[in-house]
Motif scaffolding. Structure first.
Motif, short mmCIF file in Angstrom:
data_model
loop_
_atom_site.label_atom_id
_atom_site.label_comp_id
_atom_site.label_asym_id
_atom_site.label_seq_id
_atom_site.Cartn_x
_atom_site.Cartn_y
_atom_site.Cartn_z
N HIS A 239 0.84 -1.28 0.06
CA HIS A 239 -0.05 -0.12 0.05
C HIS A 239 0.84 1.20 -0.02
O HIS A 239 0.34 2.13 -0.19
N LEU A 240 1.94 1.12 0.70
CA LEU A 240 3.17 2.15 0.51
C LEU A 240 3.57 2.64 -0.79
O LEU A 240 3.92 3.73 -1.02
N GLU A 241 3.31 1.66 -1.87
CA GLU A 241 3.81 1.91 -3.31
C GLU A 241 2.63 2.75 -4.17
O GLU A 241 2.98 3.10 -5.37
N LEU A 242 1.45 2.79 -3.47
CA LEU A 242 0.32 3.37 -4.29
C LEU A 242 0.62 4.98 -4.32
O LEU A 242 1.23 5.54 -3.77
N GLN B 8 -7.96 -0.13 -1.80
CA GLN B 8 -6.46 0.04 -1.61
C GLN B 8 -5.87 -1.38 -2.00
O GLN B 8 -5.00 -1.65 -2.72
N ALA B 9 -6.56 -2.44 -1.26
CA ALA B 9 -6.25 -3.73 -1.24
C ALA B 9 -6.36 -4.41 -2.74
O ALA B 9 -5.41 -5.07 -3.26
N PHE C 192 -3.96 8.59 -4.69
CA PHE C 192 -4.95 7.37 -4.63
C PHE C 192 -5.74 7.58 -3.37
O PHE C 192 -5.39 7.97 -2.14
N LYS C 193 -7.29 7.53 -3.60
CA LYS C 193 -8.20 7.91 -2.35
C LYS C 193 -9.07 6.58 -2.70
O LYS C 193 -9.51 6.50 -3.73
N GLY C 194 -9.41 6.11 -1.57
CA GLY C 194 -10.30 4.80 -1.61
C GLY C 194 -10.20 4.36 -0.12
O GLY C 194 -9.43 4.66 0.66
#
Length: 118
Positions: free
Chosen positions: A57-60, A71-72, A64-66
């Motif tokens: 998730h740190l690489e998104l 996110q997963a 990114f909002k959600g």
């Protein structure tokens, strides 16, 4: 008999599952780690003891909002893209003792959507 904490129960489930599955170079193990903040996944070749691909998730993107479930799903798609780059198309799913529900299921569906088969 003492009752187990939630963490102890998850670790016990994970040990039980790990006795039955193992990853190879042709069909690596897709390992899921879930935290309160986010989710991570990696493809592991247990025979060679190497990680072939990973996503977090740190690489998104910062834009990114959600929800955590969205996110997963995005992490699953990223992992599938990294797997394609590594030449992997089929994996063994290791849910890490977590229930196949919510974010873990969303990650799996995102990986399938990205082209991985399991």
């Amino acid at each position: 008999m003492p009752t187990l904490t939630v963490r102890q129960a998850r670790e016990r489930r994970h040990r039980r599952v790990r006795l039955k599955i193992a990853g190879t170079a042709e069909r690596p193990r897709l390992v899921v780690h879930r935290s309160n903040r986010g989710i991570e996944a990696q493809l592991v070749d247990d025979v060679a003891g190497k990680t072939l691909a990973h996503a977090s998730h740190l690489e998104l993107k910062k834009s990114f909002k959600g929800s955590k479930r969205e996110q997963a799903a995005e992490v699953g798609k990223q992992l599938a893209a990294a797997a394609k780059k590594a030449g992997v198309e089929s994996v063994v799913f290791d849910r890490g003792g977590y229930l196949y529900h919510g974010r873990v299921k969303a990650l799996a569906d995102g990986a399938r959507e990205g082209g991985l088969s399991f």
